[in-house]
Design an enzyme around this catalytic site. Structure first.
Site, PDB file in Angstrom:
ATOM      1  N   HIS A   2       0.845  -1.186   0.000  1.00 10.57           N
ATOM      2  CA  HIS A   2       0.000   0.000   0.000  1.00 10.57           C
ATOM      3  C   HIS A   2       0.885   1.241   0.000  1.00 10.57           C
ATOM      4  O   HIS A   2       2.099   1.167   0.155  1.00 10.57           O
ATOM      5  CB  HIS A   2      -0.968   0.016   1.191  1.00 10.57           C
ATOM      6  CG  HIS A   2      -0.332   0.263   2.522  1.00 10.57           C
ATOM      7  ND1 HIS A   2      -1.036   0.706   3.610  1.00 10.57           N
ATOM      8  CD2 HIS A   2       0.935   0.127   2.970  1.00 10.57           C
ATOM      9  CE1 HIS A   2      -0.253   0.832   4.658  1.00 10.57           C
ATOM     10  NE2 HIS A   2       0.949   0.483   4.297  1.00 10.57           N
TER      11      HIS A   2
ATOM     12  N   CYS B 279       5.941   6.617   4.257  1.00 10.48           N
ATOM     13  CA  CYS B 279       4.822   5.721   3.974  1.00 10.48           C
ATOM     14  C   CYS B 279       3.938   6.198   2.823  1.00 10.48           C
ATOM     15  O   CYS B 279       3.029   5.492   2.399  1.00 10.48           O
ATOM     16  CB  CYS B 279       3.984   5.504   5.232  1.00 10.48           C
ATOM     17  SG  CYS B 279       4.875   4.576   6.494  1.00 10.48           S
TER      18      CYS B 279
ATOM     19  N   HIS C 163       5.008   0.516  -0.419  1.00  7.85           N
ATOM     20  CA  HIS C 163       5.743  -0.403   0.450  1.00  7.85           C
ATOM     21  C   HIS C 163       4.799  -1.526   0.880  1.00  7.85           C
ATOM     22  O   HIS C 163       3.591  -1.453   0.668  1.00  7.85           O
ATOM     23  CB  HIS C 163       6.304   0.325   1.685  1.00  7.85           C
ATOM     24  CG  HIS C 163       5.274   0.895   2.584  1.00  7.85           C
ATOM     25  ND1 HIS C 163       4.547   2.042   2.268  1.00  7.85           N
ATOM     26  CD2 HIS C 163       4.807   0.489   3.792  1.00  7.85           C
ATOM     27  CE1 HIS C 163       3.711   2.312   3.243  1.00  7.85           C
ATOM     28  NE2 HIS C 163       3.833   1.378   4.188  1.00  7.85           N
TER      29      HIS C 163
ATOM     30  N   HIS D 119       3.715  -4.876   3.769  1.00  2.64           N
ATOM     31  CA  HIS D 119       3.703  -5.352   5.148  1.00  2.64           C
ATOM     32  C   HIS D 119       3.305  -6.815   5.173  1.00  2.64           C
ATOM     33  O   HIS D 119       2.578  -7.293   4.305  1.00  2.64           O
ATOM     34  CB  HIS D 119       2.680  -4.595   5.999  1.00  2.64           C
ATOM     35  CG  HIS D 119       2.981  -3.158   6.207  1.00  2.64           C
ATOM     36  ND1 HIS D 119       3.974  -2.713   7.042  1.00  2.64           N
ATOM     37  CD2 HIS D 119       2.402  -2.046   5.685  1.00  2.64           C
ATOM     38  CE1 HIS D 119       3.998  -1.394   7.041  1.00  2.64           C
ATOM     39  NE2 HIS D 119       3.051  -0.957   6.215  1.00  2.64           N
TER      40      HIS D 119
ATOM     41  N   HIS E 215      -1.796 -10.417  -0.934  1.00  2.00           N
ATOM     42  CA  HIS E 215      -1.004 -10.226  -2.144  1.00  2.00           C
ATOM     43  C   HIS E 215      -1.670  -9.261  -3.129  1.00  2.00           C
ATOM     44  O   HIS E 215      -1.710  -9.496  -4.333  1.00  2.00           O
ATOM     45  CB  HIS E 215      -0.679 -11.567  -2.806  1.00  2.00           C
ATOM     46  CG  HIS E 215       0.417 -12.286  -2.102  1.00  2.00           C
ATOM     47  ND1 HIS E 215       0.209 -12.995  -0.947  1.00  2.00           N
ATOM     48  CD2 HIS E 215       1.743 -12.352  -2.363  1.00  2.00           C
ATOM     49  CE1 HIS E 215       1.356 -13.499  -0.532  1.00  2.00           C
ATOM     50  NE2 HIS E 215       2.311 -13.119  -1.363  1.00  2.00           N
TER      51      HIS E 215
ATOM     52  N   GLU F  84       0.716  -3.993  11.519  1.00  2.00           N
ATOM     53  CA  GLU F  84       1.437  -3.843  10.255  1.00  2.00           C
ATOM     54  C   GLU F  84       2.868  -4.338  10.401  1.00  2.00           C
ATOM     55  O   GLU F  84       3.561  -4.549   9.414  1.00  2.00           O
ATOM     56  CB  GLU F  84       1.384  -2.422   9.735  1.00  2.00           C
ATOM     57  CG  GLU F  84       2.015  -1.378  10.606  1.00  2.00           C
ATOM     58  CD  GLU F  84       1.958   0.002   9.972  1.00  2.00           C
ATOM     59  OE1 GLU F  84       1.006   0.299   9.227  1.00  2.00           O
ATOM     60  OE2 GLU F  84       2.887   0.773  10.204  1.00  2.00           O
TER      61      GLU F  84
END
Length: 122
Positions: free
Chosen positions: A15, A24, A28, A30, A68, A112
């Site tokens: 996201h 952020c 990137h 998680h 995914h 996260e």
């Protein structure tokens, strides 16, 4: 007496946070973990508040929807920021579908990473 039980699942996704002034804002990923909790005060005749299997099945369907994926491209995160807080609220809303007369979803926690989580509760 009050009863509270929970189920945990995990998924991976990417996201980026729109209009966030920091790292952020960049794309990137998680390895997320979700814990969903249900509460109630009355057990059924077998001594069960709500079947763990039902929670696991429904939570797995939600996780499969998120897993995914680039979250910014799927509903509702194509409109709202895919923050841990918003993901928790999304999951909580979806879990209302399996509430019973005696068992209500009360809390969803989304991690996260190992040290940062958001909780939404009713």
């Amino acid at each position: 007496m009050k009863y509270k039980l929970s189920v945990t699942r995990s998924f991976s996704s990417a996201h980026c946070l729109r209009e966030y002034k920091g790292r952020c804002e960049n794309l990137h990923g998680h390895n997320w973990k979700i814990r969903a909790a249900f509460y109630g005060i009355e057990l059924d005749d077998t001594g069960v508040l709500i079947d763990f299997t039902d929670i696991k099945l429904h939570l797995s369907k939600i996780v499969n929807y998120l897993d995914h994926k680039f979250l910014n491209e799927i509903v509702p995160f194509d409109r709202i920021n895919p923050t841990a807080e918003n993901i928790a609220a999304f999951v909580l809303g979806r879990l209302k579908d399996i509430e019973t007369k005696s068992a209500k979803v009360c809390e969803v926690e989304v991690w996260e990473n190992e040290s940062s989580s958001a909780v939404v509760s009713i």
